[in-house]
Enzyme design. Structure first.
Site, PDB file in Angstrom:
ATOM      1  N   SER A 192       4.014  29.974  84.936  1.00  0.00           N
ATOM      2  CA  SER A 192       3.775  28.595  84.561  1.00  0.00           C
ATOM      3  C   SER A 192       4.460  27.668  85.538  1.00  0.00           C
ATOM      4  CB  SER A 192       4.323  28.319  83.176  1.00  0.00           C
ATOM      5  OG  SER A 192       3.363  28.656  82.244  1.00  0.00           O
ATOM      6  N   HIS A 251       5.195  22.006  79.645  1.00  0.00           N
ATOM      7  CA  HIS A 251       5.802  22.925  78.677  1.00  0.00           C
ATOM      8  C   HIS A 251       7.032  23.617  79.264  1.00  0.00           C
ATOM      9  CE1 HIS A 251       3.178  26.180  80.451  1.00  0.00           C
ATOM     10  NE2 HIS A 251       4.205  26.941  80.118  1.00  0.00           N
ATOM     11  N   ASP A 264      -0.733  19.412  81.968  1.00  0.00           N
ATOM     12  CA  ASP A 264       0.515  20.167  81.759  1.00  0.00           C
ATOM     13  C   ASP A 264       1.441  20.094  82.980  1.00  0.00           C
ATOM     14  OD1 ASP A 264       2.449  21.827  80.795  1.00  0.00           O
ATOM     15  OD2 ASP A 264       1.089  23.443  80.207  1.00  0.00           O
TER      16      ASP A 264
HETATM   17  N1  ARG Z   1       0.282  29.446  76.903  1.00  0.00           N
HETATM   18  C1  ARG Z   1       1.078  28.839  77.914  1.00  0.00           C
HETATM   19  C2  ARG Z   1       2.263  29.747  78.270  1.00  0.00           C
HETATM   20  O1  ARG Z   1       2.220  30.891  77.981  1.00  0.00           O
HETATM   21  C3  ARG Z   1       1.463  27.448  77.554  1.00  0.00           C
HETATM   22  C4  ARG Z   1       2.400  27.289  76.414  1.00  0.00           C
HETATM   23  C5  ARG Z   1       2.786  25.892  76.048  1.00  0.00           C
HETATM   24  N2  ARG Z   1       1.810  25.188  75.235  1.00  0.00           N
HETATM   25  C6  ARG Z   1       1.780  25.206  73.869  1.00  0.00           C
HETATM   26  N3  ARG Z   1       0.860  24.518  73.262  1.00  0.00           N
HETATM   27  N4  ARG Z   1       2.658  25.858  73.146  1.00  0.00           N
HETATM   28  O2  ARG Z   1       3.408  29.486  78.318  1.00  0.00           O
HETATM   29  N1  GLU Z   2       2.009  29.547  80.055  1.00  0.00           N
HETATM   30  C1  GLU Z   2       2.603  30.698  80.662  1.00  0.00           C
HETATM   31  C2  GLU Z   2       4.037  30.462  81.104  1.00  0.00           C
HETATM   32  O1  GLU Z   2       4.752  29.705  80.536  1.00  0.00           O
HETATM   33  C3  GLU Z   2       1.759  31.161  81.771  1.00  0.00           C
HETATM   34  C4  GLU Z   2       0.559  31.685  81.178  1.00  0.00           C
HETATM   35  C5  GLU Z   2       0.476  33.161  81.265  1.00  0.00           C
HETATM   36  O2  GLU Z   2       1.175  33.864  80.548  1.00  0.00           O
HETATM   37  O3  GLU Z   2      -0.353  33.528  82.086  1.00  0.00           O
HETATM   38  O4  GLU Z   2       4.526  31.088  82.006  1.00  0.00           O
END
Ligand code: ARG
Ligand code: GLU
Length: 709
Positions: free
Chosen positions: A644, A84, A220
């Protein structure tokens, strides 16, 4: 220490909360944590992690793309980050014919690695405490305005001086909300190329449904390479990869670039975030995402066009739903209030603590005032500017301001920028979506904002269109030339200042100008005034907390909030109990992917190739000792956004996986952290290598890594 009644009360308030896992630590000061880390199982030293005298792990960690973390895993600049995090680049290189989002991308030779102009990686070289110099001559009597001026002046001279004898990029960053300052030296890399990415049904497996959720099965990761002077970059350090995997209670640490946390805010602020702002944002985004979904499901081209926009909007949307719930379930506000009681009590004890007490008290009034402007901005950005055409028109509003007195170079420069923006906009613009978003968002905007405190254009809908939003949107999209790429290009080709007046009357330019005018005339100054007041109160309150916590709550960790700088956080592998009768194991396996498989849902498709490898149990040396393929695991590391892609490392400092998320139940941890349930989610490095090696056959990458069994 003698136990006072106060400390007994506060132990009761915080009792049961074990704080060991909380905190994101400044690498240059990690000596302070070394003993605790080693007691928890770490076998290396703080100096192995961060040193400016010899190569150390910090030389293998970068801020990737300005909003994620990446780590170097070979002596040829090979870099791992999340799928991502590379997503925007994978999308940019994708077309319907070469759909790398759907099919994945593997550069089988160095020549096939794809340039990503604009993508950067930034590496910390050194950080030096300059607090005394920044805060020199500032006393309790210095007014807030004076203070800001003095600090600005000091920072400027520190930077100028540092710039003289370094080729690195330097900046001064504030920690503990203006109570500590560091001078940072960073190396910036500008030539980053895309090397590999699994298909989205692996890299984004589970999509937005599984996002922020445990148990998780997302592969990921994506792969890039840093080049320097046209050649693969040779870093001073790269991570060794461990194939041992993790067991419950193993020591781990995460080394990366957390963006922002606000762990020291007062209850009134947390309440405004979680109970006033987020519910509105969630509601508006739900409506937009429903529209995106409807069209994305129907058409492959639209699915690609809106993939990144969807992921961006959807990520915050889901996180904030979690925050709202988490703050309620784990009594975040009540905990803050209890803390504030004891803070007041500590303040009462000494006269000179009066200023802290005043700061905490004054928050209420400022936040009450701030709410009006905060909500006005929220509707403006989330409803008004979510209409893509209106946001696009903002770029043309500047062109519409050009007069015959504007220097020609200025016009040419703007037109060059607009050409690029125009190409990017139309590549991913689908008008039926924007039309429906416009109707929905303007309807919500009008319904929820008072007539006397909203952009004039919303009132025009009443006056000129009898309140018929659809009629207005027909007019907006029908009459604006900005919906047609051909017309926009013709405008840019033949632009003369004499045409500016006509452009200013374009309905999309009129709409965006109305929104921006409203912002400038009614929100900007007031909102920034409130922000300045809040920041000043936060600084004083923070200073008070830095004195009170070690004295009254010695068991509570005190660490600076995340501020986009490199941090270390550590914790143990382990599951958790999100609610009564439910308990989560700490790892997931490929079996779970097969259980979740659904050929009819894009995010849950399992490719034939993955099926074959699964059926044949062809996991090679990447299998766990239990014989299965482990996919992801959780541990108690205190992470946040931009962490991330961060490396998660074992007691020896070897790479175990890539951090990519937190669990749904605890997204409130940016505001209130609870170590008993707060877990970070990582993809197991063995799954990553299995995919590169067995799935994609890109063995040249495996060969350049340093792997220990
Ligand atoms: N929650 C994760 C972060 O905060 C991953 C986001 C990407 N994945 C998604 N399905 N949108 O960035
Ligand atoms: N998916 C998040 C990012 O893109 C990290 C997850 C979080 O916020 O802990 O940085």
């Amino acid at each position: 220490m003698k136990r006072t009644l106060l400390s007994i009360i506060t132990v009761i308030i915080f009792g049961g909360i074990l704080r060991a896992d909380e905190g994101m630590w400044i690498p240059a000061l990690l000596q302070k944590n070394e003993a605790e880390m080693q007691a928890m199982g770490m076998k290396i030293t703080a100096d192995d992690i961060y040193s400016i005298n010899h190569s150390s792990m910090k030389d293998a960690v970068v801020l990737f793309g300005g909003g994620c973390t990446g780590e170097l895993v070979s002596d040829q600049g090979l870099l791992l980050t999340n799928h991502h995090c590379g997503y925007g680049w994978i999308q940019r290189h994708s077309t319907v014919e070469h759909d790398y989002l759907t099919d994945g991308f593997w550069a089988m030779t160095p020549e096939e690695e794809l340039a990503c102009p604009g993508l950067t990686a930034i590496m910390l070289k050194n950080m030096v405490d300059v607090t005394d110099r920044v805060l020199e001559n500032i006393t309790d009597e210095t007014s807030d305005e004076e203070r800001a001026d003095i600090i600005k002046k000091h920072i400027k001279s520190i930077i100028e001086e540092a710039e003289k004898d370094t080729e690195y990029k330097v900046s001064v960053e504030s920690f503990y909300i203006g109570n500590q300052y560091f001078l940072m030296y960073n190396e910036v890399f500008n030539d980053i190329r895309m090397v590999g990415a699994p298909p989205s049904n692996i890299g984004k497996f589970g999509g937005d449904t599984d996002n922020w959720v445990w148990p998780r099965h997302t592969g990921d990761f994506s792969i890039f390479r840093i080049y320097k002077d046209g050649k693969p970059y040779k870093p001073d350090y790269h991570f060794t990869i461990s194939l041992k995997g993790v067991e419950k209670d193993d020591f781990t640490f995460v080394f990366g670039y957390p963006a922002r946390t606000n762990e020291y805010l007062p209850a009134v602020a947390v309440n405004q975030e979680a109970n006033v702002v987020y519910p509105v944002v969630v509601d508006l985004r739900t409506q937009i995402l429903d529209i995106y979904n409807k069209y994305q499901e129907k058409d492959a081209k639209v699915r690609i066009q809106y993939a990144s926009k969807h992921a961006g909007l959807g990520n915050g949307w889901k996180k904030w739903m979690g925050v709202i719930e988490g703050i309620r379930n784990f009594k975040g506000i009540e905990k803050k209030q209890a803390f504030e009681e004891s803070f007041y009590e500590w303040c009462y004890k000494e006269r000179r603590r009066q200023k802290y007490q005043n700061a905490l008290r004054d928050f209420d009034a400022v936040y009450a005032e701030y709410e009006k402007y905060r909500m006005a901005t929220t509707y403006l950005t989330e409803a008004g500017l979510s209409i893509e055409l209106i946001e696009f028109a903002a770029n043309f509003a500047k062109l519409a301001d050009m007069t015959k007195d504007t220097p020609q170079e200025e016009i040419d420069e703007l037109i060059d920028d607009l050409r690029q923006e125009t190409a990017a906009f139309f590549k991913d613009y689908y008008q039926p979506i924007d039309e429906e978003v416009a109707v929905t968002m303007l309807t919500a905007y009008r319904a929820n904002r008072p007539e006397d405190f909203r952009p004039e254009i919303l009132n025009e809908i009443d006056k000129k269109f009898k309140g018929d939003v659809t009629a207005y949107v027909d007019y907006l999209l029908g009459k604006s030339i900005l919906t047609s790429e051909e017309k926009v290009i013709a405008l840019l080709d033949n632009f003369k200042p004499s045409k500016a007046k006509k452009l200013a009357k374009d309905p999309a330019v009129v709409a965006v100008n109305s929104m921006m005018d409203f912002y400038v005339d009614n929100i900007k100054a007031k909102s920034s005034e409130c922000n300045t007041k809040i920041n000043n109160l936060c600084r004083v309150y923070m200073e008070g907390q830095m004195k009170m916590i070690p004295e009254v709550l010695p068991e509570r960790n005190l660490y600076p909030d995340a501020n986009f700088t490199l941090r270390v956080t550590y914790g143990k592998v382990g599951g958790f109990k999100p609610k009564d009768a439910v308990e989560y194991r700490h790892f997931t396996t490929l079996d779970g992917i097969m259980e979740k498989e659904d050929p009819n849902i894009y995010d849950y498709v399992v490719t034939d190739r993955l099926h074959e490898l699964y059926e044949a149990k062809d996991f090679g040396r990447y299998a766990d000792k239990d014989g299965s393929m482990h996919v992801a695991f959780i541990a108690g590391n205190h992470t946040t956004g931009d962490n991330s892609g961060s490396p998660i490392l074992n007691a020896e400092g070897q790479l175990l996986g890539l951090n990519f998320d937190r669990t749904w139940e605890v997204t409130m941890s940016d505001l209130v952290y609870d170590p008993s349930i707060c877990k970070n989610i990582s993809v197991d490095i063995r799954y990553v290598l299995f995919l590169i090696d067995k799935y994609a056959g890109c063995t040249r990458l495996i060969d350049e890594m340093t792997i220990v069994e």
